[in-house]
Scaffold this motif. Sequence first.
Motif, PDB file in Angstrom:
ATOM      1  N   TYR A 178       0.840  -1.204   0.000  1.00  0.00           N
ATOM      2  CA  TYR A 178       0.000   0.000   0.000  1.00  0.00           C
ATOM      3  C   TYR A 178       0.875   1.255   0.000  1.00  0.00           C
ATOM      4  O   TYR A 178       0.725   2.129  -0.850  1.00  0.00           O
ATOM      5  N   ILE A 179       1.813   1.307   0.955  1.00  0.00           N
ATOM      6  CA  ILE A 179       2.662   2.512   1.060  1.00  0.00           C
ATOM      7  C   ILE A 179       3.512   2.673  -0.203  1.00  0.00           C
ATOM      8  O   ILE A 179       3.631   3.763  -0.758  1.00  0.00           O
ATOM      9  N   ASP A 180       4.105   1.559  -0.681  1.00  0.00           N
ATOM     10  CA  ASP A 180       5.000   1.633  -1.847  1.00  0.00           C
ATOM     11  C   ASP A 180       4.261   2.108  -3.104  1.00  0.00           C
ATOM     12  O   ASP A 180       4.825   2.807  -3.941  1.00  0.00           O
ATOM     13  N   SER A 181       2.986   1.713  -3.243  1.00  0.00           N
ATOM     14  CA  SER A 181       2.295   2.093  -4.480  1.00  0.00           C
ATOM     15  C   SER A 181       1.567   3.435  -4.354  1.00  0.00           C
ATOM     16  O   SER A 181       1.137   3.979  -5.369  1.00  0.00           O
ATOM     17  N   HIS A 182       1.438   3.952  -3.115  1.00  0.00           N
ATOM     18  CA  HIS A 182       0.749   5.237  -2.949  1.00  0.00           C
ATOM     19  C   HIS A 182       1.681   6.414  -2.677  1.00  0.00           C
ATOM     20  O   HIS A 182       1.217   7.543  -2.541  1.00  0.00           O
TER      21      HIS A 182
END
Length: 225
Positions: A178-182
């Motif tokens: 989630y964090i990596d793609s957002h």
Amino acid sequence: MRKVVIAIDGPAAAGKSTVSKAVAKKLGYTYIDTGAMYRAFTEYCLRKGVDCQNEAACCALIPEVEITLYPDGKVMCSGKDVTREIREPHVSGNVSYIASYKDIRLAMVELQRKMAEKVSVVMDGRDIGTYVLPNADVKIYQIASVATRAIRRYDENISKGIPCTLEEIEEDVRKRDYIDSHREFAPLRCAPDAITLDTSFMSIDEVVNKIIEIINEKLAAKEHE
Ligand code: CDP
């Protein structure tokens, strides 16, 4: 022989590093584990007692952080061998915050590009095909279901003697994805010219052989351009 650049990206625990290492070994290229660099930076912040969610405090450490990746997989960070610790849950649980900070990414990317300057490389990460090496000869986007990835990482940790539960690992994988793609700067994305490989039902050998086949085809096609 001309210099060849292979970029392998994808979500957490998709098996990229195992596969990239094997592909590099078969082709005689240098393997560069960019995730290990963000992990090493994270270990340094934790070592210094800095809150990994405090961007300014973490970025202030950039001048002190010196990361070296060795061919045998050893990772040194500012005088300490962090090879084992960077795989532990306390580092995994914080690394995506560190990797979301632009100034830290710029410092790591500079190092990564330098490492790929003179030799043929297989580099794995999240933004290699989209940002670090956009002119790579071959770009692979390696995916697998969350359940498969969690089991792969659980087995890997247990075999390395790193205690964990499957539930913890699955939560970590989802959170990092989630964090990596957002994140705003160079997020996890499939490059438009990457080949997506769903490895959910493939063995390591099958993935390695498939990638070598793709590389051979691409390089042969380039010869005829
Ligand atoms: O092996 P695994 O997929 O668990 O992760 P890794 O490749 O060791 O990367 C650890 C973390 O570093 C990722 O979850 C990202 O937050 C970050 N990373 C990144 O942002 N960009 C890269 N090129 C490589 C890793």
